[in-house]
Design an enzyme around this catalytic site. Structure first.
Site, PDB file in Angstrom:
ATOM      1  N   CYS A   2       5.666 -10.731   6.331  1.00  0.00           N
ATOM      2  CA  CYS A   2       5.872 -11.034   4.919  1.00  0.00           C
ATOM      3  C   CYS A   2       4.600 -10.777   4.125  1.00  0.00           C
ATOM      4  CB  CYS A   2       6.280 -12.494   4.750  1.00  0.00           C
ATOM      5  SG  CYS A   2       7.670 -12.993   5.782  1.00  0.00           S
ATOM      6  N   ARG A  27       5.049  -3.234   5.385  1.00  0.00           N
ATOM      7  CA  ARG A  27       5.075  -4.262   6.421  1.00  0.00           C
ATOM      8  C   ARG A  27       6.501  -4.643   6.810  1.00  0.00           C
ATOM      9  NH1 ARG A  27      -0.120  -7.509   5.759  1.00  0.00           N
ATOM     10  NH2 ARG A  27       0.967  -9.278   6.627  1.00  0.00           N
ATOM     11  N   TRP A  74      10.514 -11.363   5.269  1.00  0.00           N
ATOM     12  CA  TRP A  74      11.235 -10.882   6.451  1.00  0.00           C
ATOM     13  C   TRP A  74      11.885 -12.109   7.063  1.00  0.00           C
ATOM     14  CZ3 TRP A  74      10.903 -11.611  11.852  1.00  0.00           C
ATOM     15  CH2 TRP A  74      11.564 -10.653  12.618  1.00  0.00           C
ATOM     16  N   ASN A  99       4.163 -17.395   4.172  1.00  0.00           N
ATOM     17  CA  ASN A  99       4.291 -16.573   5.369  1.00  0.00           C
ATOM     18  C   ASN A  99       4.104 -17.465   6.584  1.00  0.00           C
ATOM     19  OD1 ASN A  99       4.422 -14.363   3.715  1.00  0.00           O
ATOM     20  ND2 ASN A  99       2.421 -13.536   4.262  1.00  0.00           N
ATOM     21  N   GLY A 100       4.859 -17.202   7.651  1.00  0.00           N
ATOM     22  CA  GLY A 100       4.695 -17.983   8.873  1.00  0.00           C
ATOM     23  C   GLY A 100       5.948 -18.748   9.218  1.00  0.00           C
ATOM     24  N   GLU A 486       6.920   3.604  26.100  1.00  0.00           N
ATOM     25  CA  GLU A 486       6.659   3.790  24.677  1.00  0.00           C
ATOM     26  C   GLU A 486       7.679   4.739  24.051  1.00  0.00           C
ATOM     27  OE1 GLU A 486       4.741   3.842  20.857  1.00  0.00           O
ATOM     28  OE2 GLU A 486       5.044   2.390  22.468  1.00  0.00           O
ATOM     29  N   LYS A 490      10.215   3.776  20.963  1.00  0.00           N
ATOM     30  CA  LYS A 490      10.302   4.522  19.704  1.00  0.00           C
ATOM     31  C   LYS A 490      11.746   4.903  19.390  1.00  0.00           C
ATOM     32  CE  LYS A 490       6.338   4.194  18.325  1.00  0.00           C
ATOM     33  NZ  LYS A 490       6.489   2.875  18.890  1.00  0.00           N
ATOM     34  N   GLU A 493      13.714   1.776  18.333  1.00  0.00           N
ATOM     35  CA  GLU A 493      13.240   1.204  17.068  1.00  0.00           C
ATOM     36  C   GLU A 493      13.843   1.888  15.849  1.00  0.00           C
ATOM     37  OE1 GLU A 493       8.756  -0.498  17.135  1.00  0.00           O
ATOM     38  OE2 GLU A 493       8.918   1.596  17.699  1.00  0.00           O
ATOM     39  N   HIS A 509      16.946   2.105  42.985  1.00  0.00           N
ATOM     40  CA  HIS A 509      17.011   0.654  43.130  1.00  0.00           C
ATOM     41  C   HIS A 509      17.818   0.004  42.012  1.00  0.00           C
ATOM     42  CE1 HIS A 509      14.181   0.652  46.456  1.00  0.00           C
ATOM     43  NE2 HIS A 509      13.425   1.496  45.760  1.00  0.00           N
ATOM     44  N   LYS A 608       6.311  -4.452  10.041  1.00  0.00           N
ATOM     45  CA  LYS A 608       5.142  -3.721  10.506  1.00  0.00           C
ATOM     46  C   LYS A 608       4.119  -4.635  11.154  1.00  0.00           C
ATOM     47  CE  LYS A 608       2.450  -0.171  11.026  1.00  0.00           C
ATOM     48  NZ  LYS A 608       2.801   0.801  12.070  1.00  0.00           N
TER      49      LYS A 608
END
Length: 613
Positions: A2, A27, A74, A99-100, A486, A490, A493, A509, A608
């Site tokens: 946020c 963000r 957010w 925020n938080g 990674e 990506k 996301e 396996h 972000k």
């Protein structure tokens, strides 16, 4: 995550508030809003659309004032809806943004409801607004101080009262908040924000508030007090720093999205990150690095998300080149389990923003266990992570706007490889010749990356096929297994395709049960010691009808054939190969997302900078 902007001025500050929100859009957010002190009353505009739409709404509503606060949210507690959007009001006289996460909000809500306060949202934030209103007796600074003593969790808040025009009070605990000191020509204006970027072009005089600080912002003056162990607040002085925040993150230029731009900025970002590195020396990480490196026997890496995968890659380098035992922990898990501390451990945190809440908390936990030797790899020199650690290496990726990290990841890898070489030098595990060879290879990285980026047209062709899929499997071995992880991250996301990554040797396996003609299998295939083993794993996939998409070094002798698609990397790059091999995986995710029409730079449900646990 946020974003907060607040201001006190003799002039209309609403355009500055909205401009600050726009600079924090990268963000990630679900809603946004502005509240001001206007004609003796509280007024606000809130929206679940973008900040540009909020600006139009503000113009329509005629919101004008010299005192105000603004926020991008957010969602955590409560759905993304206007009634949950910040700023929140209480009793018609308190306006607040936050925020938080407040962990004891349920208990506080029950107590405040018993006192007659009516809640209009599902947020934990509204609890803070009502609590301050309950404690308010004409001095907002005092009310905020007393309220923070009852809050458990993480917060950065900005709040003003209808009864005290030209005054905004802020407080922080576990979430970043800065004070912007107005320039003399501003007529006494002062500012609050969660990020210096929000104030770029407004002021470059920044005070970084510390844990437990409460700040009283007024025209031409401000006060800061710090919470003491006994719960009392003591006036303190905090240094005013000159911070030149970047506003130009960002012209898109010829690129379609910021993510594409940032992928193509990687040669420059690596070059900038290595600028000034004439040779390998511990002092690259701080004046006391040599002493600290001599005192450690192991490394503990703490990170989240993409940064965790860069740390996982570094583990291979640290153990094979520096010969130092290394463990990598997901920061959000580390502090909630019983571990065995060792004071001769170098605790390494990795974070793009330097404000990642879980990583900061894990760092503090490690220190509380007696592990005081700390180092961070971070992209923001003024961040909390850098201030909290003894040593630091600042990557120079520049502002990264796209939520899915690209250039921050590869510059983290560059910084971690420098750390490997510095530790190897101190421990005597690398010869001068090998060190020089590694450094030469690092300096060649920008050129090598340009050659990899030239593969984009071939990747675009693959993306058309991927866009029709709903699942994908990524394989890698050894040093390249974290790169497969990674790549899968990506893809999920930004394209919303379900993707998983495995060490290729693990196929038999369990994951092999998933392989069909509808399951594309992306493989990272460098020409290293595990190549022949990897080829056997690829045959296992083909025998089950799986379709392979292989990024192979030129001399691997893996050929295009039915069900096997190969893109050849320009050159094998030894230990630094992960930095090159991740780039086509970034491009694959990006172009697949474009083909599916998703919001590449602002994927759903993500932010972000993750500044809440």
């Amino acid at each position: 995550m946020c974003g907060i902007v607040g201001a006190v001025s003799q002039h209309n500050i609403v355009p500055i508030l909205v401009q600050g929100l726009q600079r924090l859009e990268y963000r990630g957010y679900d809603s946004c809003g502005v509240a001001v002190h206007q004609a003796g009353e509280l007024r606000r505009s809130r929206s679940t659309a973008r900040v540009a739409e909020l600006r139009q709404q503000i113009d329509t509503d005629g919101v004008v004032s010299g005192t105000g606060i603004a926020h991008t949210r957010w969602a955590t507690h409560g759905a993304p809806a206007v009634h949950n959007a910040h700023p929140h009001f209480s009793s018609g006289r308190i306006a607040l943004v936050h925020n938080g996460i407040i962990e004891n909000h349920d208990e506080l809500r029950a107590e405040l409801q018993a006192k007659g306060y009516v809640f209009e949202s599902q947020t934990d934030t509204e609890v803070i607004a009502h609590l301050i209103a309950h404690l308010y007796d004409g001095d907002l600074y005092d009310a905020v101080q007393r309220a923070t003593l009852q809050l458990q969790g993480a917060y950065a808040i900005a709040v003003f009262s209808r009864d005290e025009p030209q005054r905004v009070v802020g407080a922080r605990e576990g979430s970043p908040l800065i004070l912007g000191v107005g320039l003399p020509e501003d007529g006494g204006a002062n500012y609050l924000a969660s990020d210096a970027m929000a104030l770029a072009g407004v002021t470059d005089r920044i005070v970084y508030l510390e844990e437990g600080d409460v700040v009283d912002v007024q025209l031409g003056k401000f006060w800061i007090s710090a919470r003491q162990a006994d719960g009392r607040f003591q006036p303190v002085q905090r240094e005013v720093k000159i911070v030149h925040a970047h506003t130009g993150a960002a012209e898109l230029g010829p690129y379609r999205h910021y993510m594409q731009k940032e992928i193509f900025e990687q040669p420059r970002a690596i070059s900038d990150t290595l600028e000034g590195v004439e040779g390998i020396t511990p002092e690259l990480f701080g004046d006391s690095a040599y002493r600290i490196f001599k005192e450690i026997d192991r490394v503990l890496i703490l990170a989240c998300g993409t940064s965790y995968y860069s740390g996982s890659t570094a583990k291979y380098w640290l153990e094979s080149i520096a010969k130092i035992p290394t463990s990598v922990e997901i920061a959000s898990e580390y502090r909630y389990r019983d571990s065995v501390p060792d004071p001769r451990t170098l605790v390494v945190t990795i974070s793009q923003s330097g404000e990642t809440a879980d990583t900061l908390a894990a760092l503090k936990h490690a220190r509380s266990l007696g592990m005081t030797h700390t180092l961070t790899i971070c992209n923001v020199a003024t961040s909390a992570m850098v201030r909290e650690c003894e040593l630091a290496y600042i990557t120079r990726a520049g502002v990264e706007v796209g939520v899915a990290s690209t250039k921050a990841f590869t510059t983290q890898l560059a910084g971690l490889f420098l750390l490997t070489l510095a530790l190897a030098q101190v421990r005597g595990t690398v010869s001068a010749e090998a060190e020089a060879m590694h450094l030469k290879a690092m300096r060649h990285l920008p050129v090598a990356l340009q050659a990899v980026l030239a593969l984009e047209p071939q990747v675009v062709a693959w993306a058309e096929a991927f866009a029709r899929k709903e699942n994908a499997l990524f394989l890698g071995r050894g040093l390249h297994y974290p790169i497969a992880l990674e790549g899968a991250l990506k893809l999920k996301e930004i394209s919303y395709i379900h993707a998983e990554a495995y060490p290729a040797g693990e196929l038999k396996h369990g994951p092999l049960a998933l392989v069909t003609s509808d399951m594309p299998v992306v493989t990272v295939a460098p020409n290293d010691a595990l190549l022949e083993k990897l080829k056997s794993n690829l045959q296992e996939v083909r025998a089950r009808g799986g379709e392979l998409f292989v990024f192979a070094d030129a001399d691997t002798r893996i050929e295009n054939s039915e069900g096997v698609h190969v893109i050849r990397m320009p050159e094998h790059y030894g230990a630094l190969s992960p930095i090159l091999h991740v780039v086509p995986l970034q491009l694959l995710a990006y172009h697949t997302a474009c083909a599916r029409g998703t919001d590449v730079d602002k994927p759903r449900n993500l932010a972000k900078s993750v500044t809440v646990e």
